[in-house]
Design a protein around this motif. Structure first.
Motif, short mmCIF file in Angstrom:
data_model
loop_
_atom_site.label_atom_id
_atom_site.label_comp_id
_atom_site.label_asym_id
_atom_site.label_seq_id
_atom_site.Cartn_x
_atom_site.Cartn_y
_atom_site.Cartn_z
N ASN A 147 0.83 -1.19 0.00
CA ASN A 147 0.00 0.00 0.00
C ASN A 147 0.88 1.25 0.00
OD1 ASN A 147 -1.60 2.27 1.49
ND2 ASN A 147 -3.14 0.80 0.83
N SER A 148 0.46 2.25 -0.75
CA SER A 148 1.28 3.46 -0.89
C SER A 148 1.50 4.18 0.44
CB SER A 148 0.65 4.42 -1.89
OG SER A 148 -0.67 4.77 -1.49
N ALA A 149 0.65 3.93 1.42
CA ALA A 149 0.82 4.56 2.73
C ALA A 149 1.84 3.84 3.61
CB ALA A 149 -0.52 4.63 3.46
N ASP A 150 2.33 2.69 3.16
CA ASP A 150 3.27 1.89 3.95
C ASP A 150 4.69 2.42 3.74
OD1 ASP A 150 4.80 -0.02 5.22
OD2 ASP A 150 3.60 -1.71 4.51
N VAL A 151 5.06 3.40 4.51
CA VAL A 151 6.37 4.04 4.35
C VAL A 151 7.50 3.09 4.72
CG1 VAL A 151 7.81 5.97 5.11
CG2 VAL A 151 5.36 6.30 4.79
N ASP A 152 7.27 2.21 5.68
CA ASP A 152 8.32 1.27 6.09
C ASP A 152 8.69 0.33 4.94
OD1 ASP A 152 8.51 2.33 8.62
OD2 ASP A 152 7.11 0.91 9.52
N ALA A 153 7.67 -0.18 4.23
CA ALA A 153 7.96 -1.07 3.09
C ALA A 153 8.73 -0.32 2.01
CB ALA A 153 6.66 -1.63 2.53
N LEU A 154 8.31 0.91 1.72
CA LEU A 154 9.03 1.72 0.72
C LEU A 154 10.48 1.94 1.14
CD1 LEU A 154 9.14 3.56 -1.76
CD2 LEU A 154 8.22 5.40 -0.34
N ARG A 155 10.70 2.30 2.38
CA ARG A 155 12.05 2.56 2.86
C ARG A 155 12.91 1.30 2.78
NH1 ARG A 155 10.81 3.78 7.68
NH2 ARG A 155 10.52 6.00 7.27
N ASN A 156 12.36 0.17 3.19
CA ASN A 156 13.12 -1.08 3.15
C ASN A 156 13.44 -1.50 1.72
OD1 ASN A 156 13.27 -1.56 5.95
ND2 ASN A 156 11.20 -2.40 5.99
N ALA A 157 12.50 -1.28 0.81
CA ALA A 157 12.75 -1.64 -0.58
C ALA A 157 13.83 -0.75 -1.19
CB ALA A 157 11.45 -1.54 -1.38
N VAL A 158 13.77 0.54 -0.93
CA VAL A 158 14.74 1.47 -1.49
C VAL A 158 16.15 1.11 -1.06
CG1 VAL A 158 15.55 3.88 -1.39
CG2 VAL A 158 13.14 3.39 -1.83
N THR A 159 16.31 0.62 0.16
CA THR A 159 17.65 0.30 0.64
C THR A 159 18.31 -0.82 -0.16
OG1 THR A 159 16.80 -1.28 2.29
CG2 THR A 159 17.09 1.01 3.00
N GLN A 160 17.54 -1.59 -0.91
CA GLN A 160 18.11 -2.70 -1.68
C GLN A 160 18.47 -2.30 -3.12
OE1 GLN A 160 18.91 -5.37 -0.01
NE2 GLN A 160 17.94 -4.35 1.75
N ALA A 161 18.26 -1.04 -3.47
CA ALA A 161 18.44 -0.61 -4.85
C ALA A 161 19.67 0.27 -5.02
CB ALA A 161 17.19 0.15 -5.32
N ASP A 162 20.22 0.25 -6.21
CA ASP A 162 21.28 1.18 -6.61
C ASP A 162 20.70 2.35 -7.41
OD1 ASP A 162 23.67 -0.50 -5.76
OD2 ASP A 162 22.61 -1.86 -7.10
N ALA A 163 19.54 2.10 -8.04
CA ALA A 163 18.86 3.14 -8.80
C ALA A 163 17.36 3.01 -8.54
CB ALA A 163 19.14 2.99 -10.30
N VAL A 164 16.66 4.15 -8.58
CA VAL A 164 15.23 4.19 -8.31
C VAL A 164 14.55 4.98 -9.42
CG1 VAL A 164 13.42 4.90 -6.69
CG2 VAL A 164 15.64 4.10 -5.81
N ILE A 165 13.49 4.41 -9.97
CA ILE A 165 12.65 5.09 -10.97
C ILE A 165 11.26 5.23 -10.36
CG2 ILE A 165 11.69 5.04 -13.30
CD1 ILE A 165 13.93 3.09 -14.07
#
Length: 475
Positions: free
Chosen positions: A216-234
């Motif tokens: 869900n777009s309101a789940d900031v924790d999931a977004l933050r955790n996912a971003v930490t695994q990336a080298d680039a974000v689109i």
């Protein structure tokens, strides 16, 4: 009880034991509900490690083999009876309300972009020699060698307004040999898994480097955790949605954003006289109707030269053309809240037209299309769901003045002009902010070769390594 269907694609190395469900929001009485699988709070590192391992196998593939696999997959999807496409069409129509023909036309446009000839064109345009993705290549200007290195993992956050759009992020990342962590949108979460399933049949190494997930777009924790695994974000989406992603981007990560943009069309008197009113109206109706006007590349307004009856006459011809398009390709069924909002916009436009001596208002008996005239750009009653405004302008210079207020958000312009007038307007529009200019009728079918939002599609993701001033590498 509703039926629940999974919208995730999980590679062969990823088990489901450590994953949890995230249900896509929907009405309780919806017969089919969708959910994605994502790691629990402590499982994102393991997912990232798996993607980085899969990227090592992807990195070993020649770029030609990647292009061939993407081309072969899109060739399968070019057949409207291809089983994965049939299932995707049904799911997309159910989640978006698009008619099945509107879905098919959207997929035809979107996936027609990723054929071998076009992919090689974008590789050559942005990188020169596609071979730089496979290893060090000679660079005469450098008097040495150069190598283009893609991200180990690219995270893509998709929007749900355009069927098939997640394919663009997949293609961009896979072409530069990056694994992909793709977060689908609640508005249309189903396409990406169907497409990646087809890709797995063609080239398993590519599909093994892709995870399709949802939260869900309101789940900031999931977004933050996912971003930490990336080298680039689109990131794709509204300004607030993109801002939420941007807030989590880490120092050193590549970040590419495609936020809210506005597109318009322009028609000069000379262009309409040359092609004829009916043909121009047919072209504009296609601009407005493909993707049900949900894409940023779709025009919300056409500026038409001639302050007299010319604009009103064109609007009437456009209404006829919109009706003809809708007869073959209906809008579909809007969610109740969207249908109510469209009716309110229609009512406001009809009231304004009734109180203006030059006003005009045309609509379908249902909600399939709406055409209005407006005295200026700011008076247009919104856009989306095939509602378009026609604004009269006295001449080409008035076009630039009218568009100046939206210059920073201006993206795509369908420029109906000829000769010197075309080139003068094109230059002015480019300075104003436009990043794509096409002929009317081609606004909704940009190529992947186009520098999306004025930025390279592939080169922004890359890091380069140059070998220079070394006797072993001189050209």
């Amino acid at each position: 009880m509703p039926e629940f269907r999974c919208v995730s694609w999980l590679p062969s190395w990823l088990g489901t034991g450590a994953l949890e469900r995230s249900v896509v929001a929907a009405d309780d009485d919806t017969p089919v509900r969708y959910y994605g699988l994502r790691p629990a709070a402590g499982g994102w590192q393991s997912l990232g490690d798996g993607l980085r391992s899969a990227q090592e196998a992807l990195r070993a593939l020649p770029v030609a083999r990647i292009v061939d696999a993407l081309d072969a997959t899109c060739s399968l999807w070019a057949d409207r009876d291809f089983p994965d496409r049939v299932r995707a069409r049904q799911d997309i129509a159910a989640t978006t309300g698009f008619s099945t023909e509107a879905v098919d036309r959207s997929l035809d446009v979107e996936l027609g972009n990723y054929r071998a000839g076009t992919l090689y064109s974008v590789l050559r345009r942005e990188l020169g020699d596609p071979g730089v993705l496979d290893g060090f290549c000679e660079d005469a200007e450098l008097d040495g060698h150069t190598f283009a290195v893609g991200p180990r993992v690219t995270m893509a956050v998709c929007s749900g307004n355009v069927p098939g759009l997640p394919a663009l992020s997949l293609v961009r990342a896979l072409l530069v040999k990056s694994a992909v962590l793709l977060k689908v949108a609640g508005g249309e979460p189903t396409f990406a898994a169907h497409f990646t399933r087809s890709l797995a049949e063609v080239e398993p190494v590519l599909a093994d480097a892709v995870v399709v997930t949802y939260w869900n777009s309101a789940d900031v924790d999931a977004l933050r955790n996912a971003v930490t695994q990336a080298d680039a974000v689109i990131a794709y989406g509204s300004d607030p949605a993109c801002a939420a992603v941007r807030a989590q981007v880490l120092p050193g990560q590549r970040y590419v954003e495609h936020g809210h943009k506005v597109s318009v069309g322009v028609l000069t008197r000379a262009y309409v006289d040359k092609l004829g009113l009916r043909e121009v109206a047919r072209r504009v109706a296609e601009d407005v109707s493909v993707f049900n006007q949900h894409a940023c590349i779709a025009p919300q307004t056409y500026l038409v030269e001639d302050c007299g009856p010319g604009a009103r006459q064109f609007a009437g011809a456009l209404a006829d053309a919109m009706a003809e398009y809708a007869a073959d390709c209906p809008l579909g069924t809007l969610p109740p809240e969207d249908a109510a909002a469209l009716q309110m916009r229609r009512a406001s436009a009809a009231w304004a037209a009734a109180h203006s001596p030059t006003g005009g208002f045309w609509r379908a008996p249902g909600l399939d299309w709406t055409v209005t005239t407006a005295p200026n750009l700011s008076a247009v009653q919104g856009s989306g769901d095939r509602m378009v405004g026609v604004v009269p302008v006295a001449g080409p210079r008035d076009v630039v003045r009218e568009l100046r207020t939206i210059g920073p958000r201006l993206q795509n312009v369908g420029l109906g002009a000829i000769g010197q007038e075309f080139w003068e307007l094109a230059e002015e529009l480019s300075h104003l902010g436009a990043c794509r200019i096409s002929e009317p009728g081609r606004m909704a079918s940009p190529s992947v070769i186009w520098r999306h939002d004025g930025m390279p599609c592939l080169a922004l993701l890359l890091r380069w390594c140059d070998i220079e001033m070394h006797q072993e590498a001189r050209v």
